[in-house]
Each structure stands twice: as structure tokens, then as C-alpha cells.
Design an enzyme around this catalytic site. Structure first.
Site, PDB file in Angstrom:
ATOM      1  N   GLU A 196      -9.535   6.121   7.642  1.00 62.33           N
ATOM      2  CA  GLU A 196      -8.092   6.347   7.533  1.00 62.33           C
ATOM      3  C   GLU A 196      -7.683   7.644   6.847  1.00 62.33           C
ATOM      4  O   GLU A 196      -6.740   8.307   7.284  1.00 62.33           O
ATOM      5  CB  GLU A 196      -7.449   5.168   6.791  1.00 62.33           C
ATOM      6  CG  GLU A 196      -7.524   3.867   7.552  1.00 62.33           C
ATOM      7  CD  GLU A 196      -7.109   2.687   6.684  1.00 62.33           C
ATOM      8  OE1 GLU A 196      -6.114   2.035   7.036  1.00 62.33           O
ATOM      9  OE2 GLU A 196      -7.767   2.420   5.661  1.00 62.33           O
ATOM     10  N   ALA A 254      -8.945  -1.115   6.636  1.00 64.59           N
ATOM     11  CA  ALA A 254      -8.851  -0.589   5.271  1.00 64.59           C
ATOM     12  C   ALA A 254      -9.942   0.446   4.980  1.00 64.59           C
ATOM     13  O   ALA A 254     -10.269   0.686   3.825  1.00 64.59           O
ATOM     14  CB  ALA A 254      -8.897  -1.714   4.242  1.00 64.59           C
ATOM     15  N   ARG A 267       0.835  -1.209   0.000  1.00 65.74           N
ATOM     16  CA  ARG A 267       0.000   0.000   0.000  1.00 65.74           C
ATOM     17  C   ARG A 267       0.867   1.255   0.000  1.00 65.74           C
ATOM     18  O   ARG A 267       0.495   2.268  -0.595  1.00 65.74           O
ATOM     19  CB  ARG A 267      -0.955  -0.006   1.202  1.00 65.74           C
ATOM     20  CG  ARG A 267      -1.954   1.130   1.175  1.00 65.74           C
ATOM     21  CD  ARG A 267      -3.041   0.956   2.204  1.00 65.74           C
ATOM     22  NE  ARG A 267      -4.114   0.088   1.770  1.00 65.74           N
ATOM     23  CZ  ARG A 267      -5.264   0.515   1.234  1.00 65.74           C
ATOM     24  NH1 ARG A 267      -5.448   1.809   1.040  1.00 65.74           N
ATOM     25  NH2 ARG A 267      -6.195  -0.335   0.895  1.00 65.74           N
TER      26      ARG A 267
END
Length: 804
Positions: free
Chosen positions: A727, A519, A319
Site C-alpha cells: 500500500e 493492510a 486509519r
């Protein structure tokens, strides 16, 4: 508009409302895993036997002295494991190790009638160790060539040709610190065995299904013999995605062997010394710009400090590679990633999951290179924004590039940046010992799990005869408001008032094979699954209502708990409709499922479209810095963030505020230190309490804090048009770090490039100020692991401002 994103008449989603457990939180009535101990009879308490050496082979483990301690019932060791002695999904994390791999590694667990007896018993266990050399810092691991796991490489375009076409080429490096999750509730588990030898574990876990899987294979059982429940968590931030499994397995093993409930609850010091952190990274880079300041090529190597085992390090690095571009088009790129193996705790998921690390690299590059290019940092960033038709270095089209510019321009307008920049210039001209600066940064964050298989969610919705509704879903609640949104989704889909709906705790015997709540995909996956289950039920009830109202089912709507026919005054109350359906033997339960469509990813070529969509945001931060001490304050922050069509605006604004502050903590305050000396405590975490590890508090909050949600931003193909929020806001805090860099530079001559360590503590800011005053940027200051990065980055940067 897609069926998934379309909202019905008078939806409950989109209505601002408090967290569903807010009253329980503030009154202390909310129950967490360890609170359940006091409601359980004959509980044994588990305590770890930690070895305070960074690396060594166990040559003797004597448990007899512990058994002599009053109250001690048993000592768990590797010999007691009936199944697989491993707590990791990569099978590289022995639950009871033969080799100590980090300072504070637990090699056995003592079970006792009281926690104090367990503590004394653990202290009595005798461990002999053949000490081995250790690698504590990331630099040591890189120098020793100590790596594990995959080493991906992302390629796009022609990198060498890109550099050949560049008018300016710069090289440099950056090392930045890890970060402690510091959730309020430490790791906890409570296990008991029922009369059928079924194992039931209460666990503070973000991934109950994986906890179930690990417990089962440690005990040598099948998954249907183990049930894991997560009532709620007092924070997680990714730290409870993988790490709870071993603690739950210890509790379950103790319960299996003793027949009594067993509790594991780490104290704060144990949690800090035994659990993984955000990965610290080292980056070495080379970048080329054309004469107009547009990026032509980037060549970089990112090295993550994985700690002693792999955990989630490989997808974290993946990522990071996928986010090194952030909001900027990089036509030619070669980005390599690797995981260093060190003798520290196994680093793990943390809010952003590698995205912040990758994005920090490019934002640091932009901040350092802008003065060398003779450009304002804001202008340099704007020139490199994605435009229509462009794709990421891994091949995914950026389908909403206009949102990058939209949030950017809106935050500039909201913050009044043009006027304030003039005011700041005037202030700085008359204040030689105090400087202010304002910086703007943006984000483009991909939403979905890197591993395609994880992009699925399930739900079970039950309607009772009295019209009340109970929903079960696979997501876990850690304070982020997921349950609140699920209640709103269910009420909206069924067309009933919110009080009609209740939510059950997350359990593996209700919804199987769930993905982690991580996520930022918890709402996307579980919300769509809840909606799917409710749609099944609604369709059955519409058919019943149609017969009662003498109409076609297609003409019936359920709104605010009443079924009505289009063009008619006839209606049927929800409770009556449900009761009628029951007597007609209509099924009033449904299992919902959702899988994210349109994802494809080739991990070998590092190409594809791994993300459902991108979340966008921009922040403008103004800071004031003291030239004598490096101390600073955040005067004002303005944020515009893209959450699509918000499901729950109060929840989303809270997540944006909290994420931003947590990001600012990582970048400016949270300075983890490890003993890297050759002394007897080598490898020891030095910042193992709140007294030595500085967390953001009220005093670090911006004096003015303005958060705005981007309007008219509905997302096609997402549940009720919403976007993820968990996030992405963390990375908006780059604006604070860049403002500090610009403020430090203001102490020196115009147009100099200033390096800034991360975290940018007052000490680091002071050294940056001193370098600016000397117009000497060769010293980067202290990094998170106590090492000093010298010279190479800036020397090459200042000397490379040339035609390449």
C-alpha cells in the site's frame, strides 16, 4: 538482530526474481476462478436482477415470467435462504433485500443453462417499487445528518492552547473523490456440492476464511461444511476483501438448491455498478503554525462516504485519522471521524485503506499554506518532520524518524532537485503559456491491521519422501507477488534450492481462520508463519542429520540442499536426509503460526500502538502544464522507498511502480460521476465503463521513472528484516498533485495559494490556472461527485494570515 529478522548463509530471499506465475500470466495459461467453469460439468449461470432506482421499498417481486424463459432453471429470492439472509459482517447487508438502497441493487438472481438465458430471465422478472427519497452526494448526506457507525475522536495535547500559541491560523475544507478498483478480473465464484453435501466454493477473494463464514451462515451450516479456495485473483486492491462474500453465497445457495454447480461472474458494468469503491471524503480543518512555520495545532473533521452499508467504513475512517499526521509532528490535535450513509454502493477497502485519505488532507493543507507563510513547500514540509522522541497524535512513538529525512534527502540527491529547480525557474520565465514544477512529498505509513485480532497468520508445510516441499499459507495471490516471497522464505528457512519448493492454492481446509490479504501485512504474517513451520521441520531434520554425521545438532547447517557439520568435510544431501528421517518415523509436516507482538489499541480513547512499524518513502515529481487547456504530462519521477531488507527486489520495485501509478490515477484522472439530478436516473453511476472512467495507461506513465530501495534498512522483528510494500507507494503520488498545484500557481503572481480539486483532471487544473491568473482562489472546481466547493476554504485561508 532478532531471530525473526536474521538471515542464514546464502539465503534465497533478497535475490531478484520474477513473479512465480509470470510465464503463466503472459502466455494466458494462468487459471482464474471463471476459467474453471469450462472444466466443470452441468454448470448453471447466475445473473442478477438489478433495480435501477436509488432507493425504494419493494412492493412486488414476480418471478413467474422468468421461469417461462427457455433455459431458466430457478430464481433465487430471500425466501430460499435456509440460514441468515445477510452477506455482511455487520449484519446490515441483506443478500436479497426488501428495500433497494442504491441504483443497481440486486434483489434476486436467475439461474439458467446459459448466461444468455439467465440474462433474459433476469430481464423478465417484474419488480414493483415504492420509491423513496435518496441521498446521492456526500454533501447531501452531511446536510441531512445521515451517518452510521462509530464516530471516533482522536485527541492529543491542548488544542485550544496550541491555537493560542500560533502566529498564523488558517481554516479550510477539501472534498475529494472516490476511486474504482477496476481489477482486470471482475467478481467471480463457482460453487458445487459433493456427495456428502459439503459445499466447495472457488472464489476470487482476498479473505477466504470470511467468505467461508458468510457462505456458511447464509446456508445455515457450520464452517467445517464449507471449503473456500482462491486459486489466484486478477487484481484485488482491497475490492475483494469483503465484497466477494455475497457473490460466493449466491453461487453456493444456487448449488445447494439445484444440486448443480453454479457460476457467478459479473460483467464489467455489473461490477462497476454493484461493488464498492474507495471512500470519497470531505474534510473541514483548522490549523495553526508558529512564526517559523511549525505546526502547533490541528482541528479537523473527516467524513467518509460509506454508501448504503457499513462494510469496512469504520476501520477505514480509523486509519484515516491515524494517518492525518503523515510525516509531520502535530503536538496538539483534535481529529473527528464519521461515516456518511448515502444511497450508493457500499464503499470498501482500497489500497491504503483510509491512509491515503487522511494523508491527502495534511498534504493539501501544507501545499495551500506554504505560500501564505512565505515558505517554499519543500521547506515547510522539512521543518515539520518528526524528530527523535516524538509520538503520533494517537500515542505511538515514531521510532525511526531518521528514515523520514533519509529517504527525503536521498530522493533530492538522486533527482538533482536543486539544479532542476533552477532550470524550471528559467523555463517558466520564458514560457508564458507553459509552466513546469517539481514537488517532493514523503510518507509514513503504519503496518498492521487496525483490529489487533487480525494480526495473525498460519501455514502448513509438507515435506515428501523424495525431498520435495509443498507449502500452504493463508494469504492470497492477486498479482502482488506474495506467493513468490513465500517460496523464497520457505527455501531460505529450510536451506534448499527454490525449485524444491512448490506452493498450493489457498484453501480454508488447509489453514483455518486466516486474516484477509490486506493492510500490506500479507508477507509479514504469512511469511513469519511459513518460517515458523519450516523451522520446526528443520530442527527435526537437523537432529537426524546430526546422528548421521556424528555431530551435535547445533553444529549442523543445511545450505543449498546439503547438510554439513561445522569444521568437518562430512555432508548429507537433502534428499537423503529426508528419506532417512522418514524411515526413522520423524514427522515431516508442520503447522506454522505467527502473531504480531507489541500491538495494543484502545478504540474508545483512540490511543495506543496499533502498528508494528512504519514504512517510509519520498517522491520527487516534475510536471509540465499547458496554460490553455490544463493538460499536463509527468516529465520525471524519482522515488526512494523503505522496504526494509527486501525479500524480493524485483517484486518490490514492481509494487512501488504500480502503486505510484494507481495513486496518480486516483489523484489526477479517475473522476467518478454519479447522477445527482432529480430525474429518473438519480443515483446512477455515470462512469460505468472504461470509455467514461479514465484509468492510467502507458501514456500517463512518467517519461522518466527512477525507483530506488533504501539501503541498510533491515527491520528488526519482521520476517528476514523486510518491510511491507503493497500500500505505501500509492501515497507517493501526492508529489504529482502538489507539482500540479505549483505549476498552476506559476501562471499567477508569486506567493499565491492555489486550491486544486481532487482528482486534479485537466479541467480542474485549468480552473486552478484561471484562479491563479486572477489571483482569485475562491473556486475549487468540480469535485468527484459533480458538486462545486465554493469560497470558504480559500477566503478564510487568505484572510487568516495574521497573528491569532
Amino acid at each position: 538482530m532478532s531471530y525473526l529478522s536474521q538471515r542464514p548463509e546464502k539465503p534465497v530471499v533478497g535475490v531478484p526474481m520474477p513473479h512465480e506465475s509470470a510465464a503463466l500470466h503472459v502466455t494466458g495459461a494462468a487459471l482464474y476462478t471463471d476459467d474453471l467453469v469450462h472444466r466443470t460439468k452441468d454448470v448453471l449461470h447466475a445473473y442478477p436482477v438489478q433495480v435501477m432506482k436509488a432507493h425504494g421499498t419493494i412492493t412486488a417481486l414476480r418471478t413467474g415470467p422468468a421461469l417461462a424463459v427457455p433455459g431458466v432453471v430457478r430464481v433465487l429470492t430471500g425466501a430460499d435462504v435456509p440460514g441468515v439472509n445477510d452477506a455482511g459482517m455487520k449484519h446490515d447487508e441483506p443478500l436479497f433485500p426488501d428495500t433497494v438502497m442504491f441504483h443497481g441493487h440486486a434483489v434476486a438472481w436467475v439461474l439458467a443453462e446459459t448466461l444468455e438465458a439467465a440474462r433474459l430471465g433476469a430481464a423478465a422478472v417484474e419488480v414493483e417499487l415504492d420509491e423513496l427519497p435518496s441521498l446521492v452526494t456526500l454533501g447531501e448526506a452531511i446536510e441531512a445528518g445521515s451517518f452510521h457507525g462509530a464516530r471516533p475522536e482522536m485527541l492529543s495535547g491542548d488544542v485550544e492552547a496550541g491555537f493560542a500559541d500560533s502566529a498564523h491560523v488558517f481554516t479550510g475544507e477539501l472534498q475529494f473523490s472516490d476511486q474504482e478498483h477496476f481489477y482486470l478480473e471482475t467478481h467471480a465464484a463457482l460453487a458445487h456440492i459433493d456427495e456428502a453435501e459439503q459445499v466447495f466454493v472457488q472464489s476470487s477473494t482476498q479473505h477466504p476464511s470470511e467468505t467461508q463464514e458468510i457462505v456458511a451462515h447464509v446456508l445455515g451450516l457450520h464452517s467445517h461444511e464449507v471449503t473456500v479456495q482462491c486459486l489466484r485473483m486478477g487484481g484485488g486492491f482491497g475490492g475483494k476483501e469483503m465484497q466477494p462474500h455475497g457473490f460466493a453465497a449466491v453461487a453456493a445457495l444456487g448449488a445447494k438448491l439445484t444440486g448443480r454447480p453454479v457460476r457467478v461472474r459479473l460483467n464489467r458494468t455489473q461490477d462497476l455498478t454493484m461493488s464498492g469503491k474507495r471512500h470519497g471524503f470531505h474534510a473541514r480543518w483548522k490549523i495553526g503554525f508558529d512564526a517559523d512555520g511549525r505546526i502547533r495545532a490541528l482541528d479537523a473533521t473527516l467524513t467518509a462516504d460509506g454508501g448504503w452499508s457499513l462494510d469496512l467504513s469504520e476501520p477505514v475512517v480509523a486509519r484515516a485519522l491515524c494517518h492525518i499526521d503523515n510525516t509531520y509532528w502535530i503536538p496538539n490535535a483534535r481529529i473527528a471521524g464519521r461515516v456518511a450513509r448515502t444511497n450508493k454502493v457500499s464503499n470498501t477497502a482500497f489500497r491504503g485503506f483510509g491512509g491515503p485519505q487522511g494523508m491527502l488532507v495534511i498534504e493539501d493543507i501544507m501545499g495551500r499554506c506554504a505560500p501564505l507563510l512565505g515558505l517554499d513547500p519543500t521547506e515547510l514540509r522539512e521543518r515539520n518532520f518528526y524528530r527523535p522522541g516524538q509520538s503520533t497524535p494517537y500515542g505511538q512513538p515514531v521510532v525511526q524518524p531518521e528514515r523520514i529525512s533519509a529517504v527525503w534527502q536521498q530522493v533530492r540527491d538522486n533527482a538533482g532537485t536543486a539544479d532542476r529547480e533552477r532550470e524550471i525557474a528559467a523555463f517558466n520565465a520564458t514560457h508564458p503559456h507553459t509552466k513546469r514544477a517539481l514537488a517532493i512529498t514523503g510518507i509514513k505509513f503504519g503496518i498492521s491491521f487496525n483490529l489487533t485480532a487480525f494480526n495473525q497468520g498460519g501455514a502448513l508445510v509438507l515435506i515428501y519422501k523424495d525431498g520435495s516441499v509443498l507449502i500452504n499459507h493463508g494469504g492470497t495471490e492477486m498479482g502482488q507477488g506474495l506467493h513468490t516471497k513465500m517460496l523464497q522464505v520457505a527455501a531460505t528457512t529450510l536451506g534448499i534450492p527454490l525449485p524444491k519448493v512448490r506452493l498450493a492454492p489457498t484453501r480454508t481446509d488447509k489453514v483455518p481462520n486466516t486474516s484477509a490479504t490486506a493492510a500490506s501485512a500479507g508477507t509479514d504474517l504469512n511469511g513469519a508463519a511459513v518460517k515458523n513451520a519450516c523451522e520446526q521441520l528443520r530442527e527435526r531434520l537437523l537432529a537426524v542429520a546430526a546422528t548421521q554425521l556424528g555431530a551435535n545438532a547445533a553444529d549442523v547447517r543445511i545450505v543449498e540442499g546439503v547438510a554439513r557439520t561445522l569444521g568437518s568435510d562430512r555432508e548429507l544431501a537433502w534428499d537423503d536426509l529426508v528419506r532417512t528421517a522418514y524411515f526413522q518415523r520423524v514427522q515431516l509436516s508442520a503447522a506454522g503460526f505467527y502473531r504480531t507482538e507489541g500491538l495494543h489499541w484502545d478504540a474508545k480513547t483512540f490511543q495506543g500502538s496499533p502498528f508494528k512499524y512504519f514504512s517510509h518513502g519520498a517522491a520527487a515529481a516534475e510536471v509540465e502544464v499547458d496554460g490553455f487547456t490544463g493538460a499536463y504530462r509527468i516529465r520525471r519521477v524519482d522515488i526512494v522507498h523503505d522496504v526494509g531488507d527486501s525479500l524480493s527486489p524485483m517484486i518490490d520495485i514492481g509494487q512501488i511502480e504500480g502503486g505510484f501509478v494507481q495513486g496518480a490515477g486516483w489523484l489526477t484522472l479517475e473522476d467518478m460521476r454519479w447522477d445527482s439530478s432529480d430525474g429518473p436516473h438519480r443515483g446512477r453511476l455515470l462512469t460505468q465503463a472504461a470509455s467514461t472512467y479514465k484509468l492510467p495507461s502507458f501514456s500517463e506513465m512518467p517519461e522518466e521513472f527512477h525507483v530506488t530501495l533504501l539501503r541498510n534498512a533491515g527491520e528488526e522483528g519482521a520476517v528476514y528484516g523486510s518491510k511491507a510494500v503493497g500500500e505505501p507507494p500509492l501515497m507517493l503520488a501526492f508529489s504529482v498533485r502538489e507539482a500540479l498545484r505549483q505549476a498552476a500557481a506559476a501562471f499567477g503572481p508569486r506567493g499565491i495559494s492555489v486550491e486544486l480539486a481532487s482528482p486534479a483532471t485537466p479541467e480542474a487544473v485549468y480552473w486552478a490556472i484561471q484562479a491563479a491568473r486572477r489571483n482569485d482562489t475562491s473556486r475549487n472546481g468540480r469535485t468527484g461527485d459533480g458538486t462545486v466547493v465554493e469560497g470558504d476554504a480559500t477566503r478564510s485561508g487568505t484572510e487568516a494570515l495574521s497573528g491569532a
